[in-house]
Motif scaffolding. Structure first.
Motif, short mmCIF file in Angstrom:
data_model
loop_
_atom_site.label_atom_id
_atom_site.label_comp_id
_atom_site.label_asym_id
_atom_site.label_seq_id
_atom_site.Cartn_x
_atom_site.Cartn_y
_atom_site.Cartn_z
N ASN A 54 12.52 -21.27 32.86
CA ASN A 54 11.58 -20.81 33.88
C ASN A 54 10.47 -19.97 33.27
O ASN A 54 9.30 -20.06 33.68
CB ASN A 54 12.32 -20.01 34.96
N ASN A 108 6.43 -20.80 33.31
CA ASN A 108 5.42 -19.87 33.80
C ASN A 108 4.30 -19.65 32.77
O ASN A 108 3.13 -19.55 33.13
CB ASN A 108 6.06 -18.52 34.16
N GLU A 120 5.50 -26.44 36.40
CA GLU A 120 6.68 -26.28 37.23
C GLU A 120 7.77 -27.19 36.69
O GLU A 120 7.53 -28.37 36.42
CB GLU A 120 6.39 -26.63 38.68
N ASN A 127 2.06 -22.65 32.65
CA ASN A 127 1.53 -22.99 33.97
C ASN A 127 2.03 -24.35 34.44
O ASN A 127 1.27 -25.18 34.94
CB ASN A 127 0.00 -22.97 33.98
#
Length: 206
Positions: free
Chosen positions: A184, A188, A193, A191
Motif C-alpha cells: 500500500n 501511494n 491503486e 500514485n
C-alpha cells in the motif's frame, strides 16, 4: 555466492560445462586437500550423496532455479587476509565441483574493489542460515509503522523479526500483514491503486 546454502564449493579441474575463464582449483596440486569418505558424517548430511569406486563422497546439490552441481566432498585449509595478517582455517569442508549446469556468469563489472564505503550489520545468533533481525522498513523517506510482533513466529527462525538473507532466491518474502502495508505504501508513492487478486498484484494509474 548463495547465502541460503550450507555448502561451500568451488570449481575444480577437470570441470564439465564450466566457463574456461572461471579460475579452477586443482586438488592434486594442494598438499592440504583431502577427499571425504562416503561414510563420513559430513557426507551423510548432504541431501544427495553417493560413493565413487574408491569410496570417496560424491554429491549432487540442486537449487530452486533448477541449476545443480556435481562433485567430490573434501576438506581444505583456507587462508584469508584480514588486512593485518593471514588467518588460517584448517579442515574446512567444501565441495570440489566437476560439473555444473545453468549458473549465471558474472562479468568483471560485478567485482567488489574493496574501496567502496561499506556498512556492516551483525548476524543473528543461533542459526546455520544468514539471519538478520528486521527492525524497520522505509518507502522513500517514510518509515512505516510496522509492528513485527504481530507477524507469525516460525519454528525455524523463532523471532518474528528474523529474515533469512538468501542470495539464491529471486523474491523477497514478508509476512502477509507486513507485506500489505509495504504494498500500500508503494502504491501511494507511485500514485497507483493496487488490486489484490489471488497471487497477482495489479497496479493501475489513478
Amino acid at each position: 555466492m548463495d547465502t541460503g546454502s550450507d555448502l561451500i564449493w568451488t570449481t575444480c579441474c577437470p570441470c564439465d560445462n564450466c566457463s574456461i575463464q572461471t579460475p579452477m582449483f586443482d586438488p592434486l596440486q594442494s598438499s592440504t586437500n583431502k577427499s571425504q569418505s562416503c561414510f563420513a558424517s559430513s557426507c551423510k548430511e548432504l541431501p544427495q550423496y553417493g560413493c565413487t569406486s574408491d569410496q570417496r563422497c560424491c554429491f549432487i546439490y540442486s537449487y530452486v532455479d533448477e541449476s545443480f552441481i556435481e562433485g567430490i566432498l573434501a576438506t581444505e585449509t583456507l587462508l584469508f587476509d584480514d588486512g593485518a595478517g593471514t588467518i588460517k582455517f584448517t579442515g574446512i569442508v567444501f565441495g570440489c565441483v566437476h560439473r555444473k549446469l545453468k549458473f549465471i556468469k558474472f562479468s568483471k563489472d560485478a567485482e567488489f574493489s574493496g574501496k567502496e564505503e561499506v556498512q556492516e550489520t551483525p548476524m543473528a545468533p543461533g542459526s546455520t542460515d544468514y539471519v538478520l533481525n528486521l527492525i524497520g522498513i522505509s518507502i522513500g523517506n517514510t518509515r512505516l509503522n510496522i509492528q513485527f510482533g504481530v507477524a507469525q513466529m516460525t519454528p525455524l527462525l523463532g523471532d518474528a523479526r528474523s529474515i533469512v538473507i538468501d542470495a539464491g532466491t529471486m523474491l523477497t518474502y514478508l509476512a502477509k500483514d507486513v507485506y500489505d502495508q509495504v504494498a500500500n505504501a508503494v502504491a501511494n508513492v507511485i500514485n497507483h491503486e493496487c488490486f489484490y487478486h489471488l497471487s497477482k498484484i495489479c497496479c493501475v494509474t489513478m
